[in-house]
Each structure stands twice: as C-alpha cells, then as structure tokens.
Design a protein around this motif. Structure first.
Motif, short mmCIF file in Angstrom:
data_model
loop_
_atom_site.label_atom_id
_atom_site.label_comp_id
_atom_site.label_asym_id
_atom_site.label_seq_id
_atom_site.Cartn_x
_atom_site.Cartn_y
_atom_site.Cartn_z
N UNK A 217 0.87 -1.28 0.18
CA UNK A 217 -0.06 -0.08 0.04
C UNK A 217 0.83 1.40 0.12
N UNK A 218 0.30 2.25 -0.69
CA UNK A 218 0.91 3.58 -0.56
C UNK A 218 0.82 4.25 1.00
N UNK A 219 1.82 4.83 1.31
CA UNK A 219 1.90 5.27 2.85
C UNK A 219 1.87 6.82 2.58
N UNK A 220 1.15 7.37 3.61
CA UNK A 220 1.21 8.91 3.56
C UNK A 220 1.57 9.51 5.12
N UNK A 221 2.37 10.31 5.07
CA UNK A 221 3.01 10.88 6.39
C UNK A 221 2.78 12.38 6.28
N UNK A 222 2.46 12.91 7.35
CA UNK A 222 2.21 14.40 7.50
C UNK A 222 3.34 14.99 8.50
N UNK A 223 4.39 15.67 8.20
CA UNK A 223 5.44 15.87 9.15
C UNK A 223 5.63 17.24 8.97
N UNK A 224 5.55 18.08 9.98
CA UNK A 224 6.01 19.61 9.80
C UNK A 224 5.11 20.32 8.98
N UNK A 225 3.86 19.76 8.60
CA UNK A 225 2.69 20.50 7.85
C UNK A 225 3.01 19.83 6.23
N UNK A 226 4.12 19.32 5.96
CA UNK A 226 4.41 18.56 4.50
C UNK A 226 3.88 17.29 4.63
N UNK A 227 3.46 16.85 3.34
CA UNK A 227 3.09 15.21 3.12
C UNK A 227 4.18 14.64 2.26
N UNK A 228 4.38 13.26 2.79
CA UNK A 228 5.31 12.64 2.23
C UNK A 228 4.51 11.25 1.94
N UNK A 229 5.33 10.73 0.88
CA UNK A 229 4.74 9.54 0.17
C UNK A 229 5.78 8.54 0.47
N UNK A 230 5.51 7.43 1.13
CA UNK A 230 6.10 5.89 1.28
C UNK A 230 5.47 4.78 0.94
N UNK A 231 5.89 3.87 1.59
CA UNK A 231 5.65 2.26 1.28
C UNK A 231 5.32 1.34 2.39
N UNK A 232 4.30 0.69 2.51
CA UNK A 232 3.78 0.03 3.84
C UNK A 232 2.94 -1.31 3.50
N UNK A 233 2.92 -2.13 4.38
CA UNK A 233 2.22 -3.30 4.22
C UNK A 233 0.90 -3.39 5.12
N UNK A 234 -0.29 -3.39 4.76
CA UNK A 234 -1.09 -3.61 5.74
C UNK A 234 -1.48 -5.22 5.93
N UNK A 235 -0.44 -5.67 6.68
CA UNK A 235 -0.62 -6.98 7.16
C UNK A 235 -1.92 -7.31 8.05
N UNK A 236 -2.58 -8.38 7.78
CA UNK A 236 -3.91 -8.32 8.37
C UNK A 236 -4.52 -9.81 8.64
#
Length: 217
Positions: A77-96
């Motif tokens: 899955x794509x990962x979104x992070x909000x850090x110091x007001x800025x948005x970043x795109x990363x990568x993650x796994x929704x292990x379920x």
C-alpha cells in the motif's frame, strides 16, 4: 521512526495511524466485493471509503514481524505521512488477520504489525503523475519468488481525496489501500514490495519476513 528522503534523514514521531479501506477507484467493483463478503458473513462498511484507526505503535521498520496463527497476510500500500505540515509518500504493508477479518475488519487491522519502508518522497514531487506510480508485491512460495500484486495507483482513489477524507493531523500516517492479489489472498513467510516512479526513474522498497506463533488454547 527514521526515514530516508531525497534531502536527507527525517525523524518522525507518530501521533496517529489510519488504514484506509474500500479505496478502489471503480465503485461498482467495490460494491460487488462488499456484496460477496456479505454472503460469507462479513459486515459491510459503514462508509466508502472507510478510515480505520489503528494503534500508532503497530507501524514498524523491523525486518521481521511475528503473527498469531496461520491466517495472516500482507498487502502492498502507499503510505502518507504528515510531518511539519508537509506530506510525504512512502510504502507500507497492511498485514491483516484474514480469519478475524470475517468477524471484524477493524479488529483484523489492529491485530497485526504494519511494516513500513524506510524511504520517503515529498508528495509534491509526484503529485502531477501519481496515477503512473506502480506498486508491486512478491511473496516467497516453495522457495521461489512469485508476483502477488501489481498495478498502478490509477486503480486506487486519488491520494489527495483520501488525505482530505482522513483529516490527517501533524505526525499522522495513513495506509491508502491496495490491489487485487494474483491467485487469491494467502499467507506467505516473506514479502518484498516496491513503489516505482517511472517518470523520475526511482523506486521505494520494503521487505520483511513473517514468523508465525502457535495458537495456544
């Protein structure tokens, strides 16, 4: 958590974690899947898309995660992070936990760790070509690596729409939905995933192993 970015390392203290579900861009296909799941007893979502809350401590950059029982599986899955007001795109796994999913989707999201890659890109760098970004996931089966998921972000609701719907605050993270599994959803002992940017010719990666703990009654 510590991430690598094009401008150097970034330290992030997570304040909240969200998992966006039912995020397919084809609403008819989503509704069909909801109806299929209802036939086997999975309650339909209260809204589409739906933003599940999970404990922020579930997000991990460990190379191995431990799970209870044989019924869990990961998904890229794509990962979104909000850090110091800025948005970043990363990568993650929704292990379920897939067995628990039939009882409660929300509980199934909470029960497993969520592996997260170490690389991030500024969302602004890819916002003009988000639909061209490609997700891949390979799993190890019988000693061989097998392609498990593959597709572009064009099959997921636009990330800006998901971000607006979640109302992400400072320090929040969100997993943004996934792709269909080739050959059906199933467990695996090892995963390797990527988010590929063909325009800038670069990629983010994530790899992890799964150790299954016995269910003791």
């Amino acid at each position: 958590m510590r991430f690598d970015t094009p401008t150097g390392p970034l330290e992030v203290t997570l304040s909240a974690a969200h998992v966006a579900g039912w995020t397919g861009r084809d609403r008819a296909a989503v509704d069909h899947h909801i109806a299929e799941l209802a036939e086997i007893g999975v309650p339909p979502p209260s809204d589409v898309p739906l933003y599940y809350r999970v404990a922020r401590d579930l997000l991990t950059q460990a190379e191995e995660v431990q799970v209870l029982g044989p019924d869990t599986s990961g998904e890229v899955e794509p990962l979104i992070l909000r850090v110091d007001g800025a948005l970043w795109l990363g990568l993650a796994s929704d292990h379920t936990d897939r067995a628990l999913e039939a009882v409660s989707v929300a509980a199934s999201k909470q029960i497993c760790a969520k592996p997260v890659g170490r690389g991030l890109w500024p969302l602004a760098e890819v916002e003009s070509h988000l639909d061209q970004l490609r997700l891949t996931c390979d799993i190890e089966e019988g000693g061989d690596w097998v392609r498990y998921q593959e597709g572009t972000l064009a099959s997921i609701r636009p990330l800006p729409e998901l971000i607006a719907g979640a109302g992400l605050g400072e320090g929040a993270a969100m997993l943004c939905g996934t792709l269909a599994a080739k050959g059906g959803v199933r467990p695996a002992a090892r995963y390797r995933m990527s988010l590929i940017d063909p325009v800038r010719d670069r990629a983010l990666s994530l790899a992890y192993a799964v150790t299954t703990l016995p269910v003791v009654a």
